[in-house]
Structures are given as structure tokens and as C-alpha cells.
Design a protein around this motif. Structure first.
Motif, PDB file in Angstrom:
ATOM      1  N   TRP A  79       0.908  -1.099   0.126  1.00  0.00           N
ATOM      2  CA  TRP A  79      -0.015  -0.053  -0.028  1.00  0.00           C
ATOM      3  C   TRP A  79       0.897   1.313  -0.154  1.00  0.00           C
ATOM      4  N   TRP A  83       1.170   8.929  -2.866  1.00  0.00           N
ATOM      5  CA  TRP A  83      -0.495   9.341  -2.217  1.00  0.00           C
ATOM      6  C   TRP A  83      -1.181   9.960  -3.532  1.00  0.00           C
ATOM      7  N   TRP A  85      -1.597   8.390  -6.391  1.00  0.00           N
ATOM      8  CA  TRP A  85      -2.578   7.431  -6.791  1.00  0.00           C
ATOM      9  C   TRP A  85      -3.693   7.058  -6.247  1.00  0.00           C
ATOM     10  N   TYR A  86      -3.688   7.128  -5.086  1.00  0.00           N
ATOM     11  CA  TYR A  86      -4.904   7.078  -4.278  1.00  0.00           C
ATOM     12  C   TYR A  86      -5.871   8.351  -4.479  1.00  0.00           C
ATOM     13  N   THR A 207       2.196   1.311 -10.797  1.00  0.00           N
ATOM     14  CA  THR A 207       2.319   1.524  -8.873  1.00  0.00           C
ATOM     15  C   THR A 207       3.018   0.180  -8.711  1.00  0.00           C
ATOM     16  N   VAL A 213      -4.127  -0.482  -4.394  1.00  0.00           N
ATOM     17  CA  VAL A 213      -4.521   0.559  -5.484  1.00  0.00           C
ATOM     18  C   VAL A 213      -5.415  -0.075  -6.667  1.00  0.00           C
ATOM     19  N   LEU A 216      -8.763  -0.563  -5.092  1.00  0.00           N
ATOM     20  CA  LEU A 216      -9.372   0.594  -4.873  1.00  0.00           C
ATOM     21  C   LEU A 216      -9.900   1.147  -6.432  1.00  0.00           C
TER      22      LEU A 216
END
Length: 280
Positions: A79, A83, A85-86, A207, A213, A216
Motif C-alpha cells: 500500500w 499518495w 495514486w490514491y 504502481t 490501488v 481501490l
């Protein structure tokens, strides 16, 4: 091949009671209980969990042993990525679907009720630990790296998208599939899975194989349609969600294929099971 056969057999066997019950074909005269306002948590989720994730675990252990399991499990908890990417996934997915739906709705845009706004983030988290966690350790964590090495990113992702779509097919004969299902439903859904698989491959590769990711990304689509879509676009039907998803995924996939010249962020290298795939 062993993974796909096992995933199909395990999931389809577990789904059989749900599809045959009054939540599906009505051959068996009972209904699954409603949990959280839906019968799918009791009828669909168990089959999803015993399929891809258990198949990936068993096949990895048999084929690659402990070194392979460490690689597989490492992607699952990877994870720590940038950040951005989120943020890109959480904001970009709803934005892409929203702007794709506007022309189909003739600009009839509604407003989200307060309860939908409040539920959006908790529902997304629940989706990650249900739908996302049950599927992606199999499709993306186990299958995608192998498919890319054998067929390349575009062909491998397309085959994976096709097999991913077919895995869902029995559910179309239940409440999961909605009230109106015909042959075109299966064609459109398959096209969606193939196009979206190309997008997910690019995100997965860029990633450095982060499964959180990827999860998500997958669940952000589901969450938007289940929580926000009907409120924002009250004139559109359930069938329109497929059209919106297909158009948006196809556009993004086409742009990525052009920009990456078909590489989708993948750089093939020779490696041992304990190593990770390098990405651009």
C-alpha cells in the motif's frame, strides 16, 4: 489454466444455490436472507471468496512454494505508493463516470441525498474488503503477472478480461444481474471487463504491482454506481450504467494504449519467483 478452472468450479458451485433459489431461477423454493438491504452478501460473496483468492493461494503454493507465496502476499499489502495514486483513483473514477453519463442523461442531473454523501466513503471501504479483496488477489495479483509474461500486456490483459467476465456469467441469472438480461447483456459486460482490464493493468504496472490501488480502482467503480449514480442521474436505467462504464473504460483504455504504445507500463524481465516485475 489450473487457477481459472479451479476459480470457476469453486465459485460456480458456491453460487449454485443462489442462482437456483427464488433470488434467481426459482427452481429451489427458498430465498437468501437480506443483509444490509441486499441478498448478495449472503448469496454472492461466499462464492466470490472461495473462487479467485483461494484458487490463487492453492495454485501458488503448489507451483511456487513459499517464495511464490511471499511474492503474492507482498503485492497484497503493498500500500506504500505515492499518495497521488490514491487521490487519482478516488477522484478520477467518479469524475470519469460522471462526465460520461451527462450526455446520456440529456443533462438531467439530480443531486445526491445527504445519506448518500454520508455513506459514500464507508461503502467504499466495505467494497474494498468484500468485492475487492475477494476478487483481485486472484485476477490481478496471481493471474495478471503471469498473463503479461506469456502474452504481453495487451493480449494478456484482454484474455484475462474475457475470463474475468465469464466468471460472472451465472450471476446474471440471479438478482445480481437485474431484471432485464439478454444476449447483449453478456456481450456488453464482456467488453466492459476487457476494456477495464487494460486500464487496471496500466495502474497495476505503474504502481509497481500494488494490489491495494488495484482494489481501490475496481471498487471505486462499483461504489459510484451503487451509491451515487441513481441520485445524480435519475432518468438513466441499470442498463445505462453498463453503457457509461463501457464508454468511459474504452476511452481511457484507448488513450493509455496510444500513450504507452501498447506497453501499459510493463517492462518484461527475466526473474525468479521471489523477485518483483520492474515497471516503467
Amino acid at each position: 489454466m489450473s487457477f481459472f478452472v479451479l476459480a470457476y468450479v469453486l465459485s460456480w458451485t458456491a453460487w449454485a444455490p443462489y442462482v437456483l433459489s427464488e433470488n434467481g431461477l426459482g427452481i429451489l423454493h427458498f430465498k437468501f436472507p437480506m443483509v444490509g438491504g441486499t441478498s448478495q452478501l449472503a448469496g454472492v460473496l461466499p462464492g466470490a471468496f472461495v473462487g479467485p483468492i483461494l484458487s490463487a493461494l492453492l495454485v501458488t503454493a503448489a507451483a511456487d512454494g513459499r517464495p511464490g507465496l511471499r511474492v503474492w502476499g507482498g503485492r497484497l499489502v503493498k500500500w506504500r505508493v505515492n499518495w497521488r495514486w490514491y487521490v487519482a483513483v478516488v477522484v478520477g473514477v467518479p469524475a470519469a463516470l460522471f462526465f460520461t453519463a451527462i450526455p446520456l442523461s440529456d443533462d438531467h442531473i439530480g443531486s445526491l441525498p445527504t445519506e448518500a454523501l454520508v455513506a459514500y466513503v464507508p461503502a467504499l471501504i466495505m467494497q474494498m474488503f468484500t468485492t475487492g479483496l475477494s476478487e483481485e488477489p486472484g485476477w490481478r495479483d496471481f493471474a495478471l503477472p503471469r498473463m503479461q509474461r506469456r502474452f504481453g500486456p495487451v493480449v494478456g490483459s484482454s484474455i484475462l478480461g474475457l475470463l474475468w467476465a465469464v466468471w460472472h456469467f451465472p450471476l446474471f441469472f440471479s438478482d445480481w444481474g437485474g431484471p432485464a438480461v439478454d444476449w447483449l447483456t453478456f456481450v456488453e459486460f464482456t467488453a466492459v471487463c476487457i476494456a477495464f482490464s487494460l486500464v487496471m493493468t496500466w495502474v497495476f504496472n505503474r504502481t509497481r504491482e500494488s494490489l491495494p490501488v488495484a482494489i481501490l480502482l475496481h471498487t471505486s467503480v462499483n461504489n459510484f454506481f451503487s451509491i451515487a449514480f441513481s441520485g445524480l442521474f435519475p432518468t438513466l436505467t441499470d442498463r445505462d450504467t453498463t453503457h457509461v462504464f463501457l464508454i468511459s473504460a474504452s476511452i481511457v483504455a484507448s488513450v493509455l494504449l496510444i500513450m504507452t504504445r501498447g506497453r501499459l507500463g510493463y517492462r518484461p524481465v527475466d526473474r525468479q519467483p521471489t523477485e518483483t516485475i520492474a515497471t516503467v
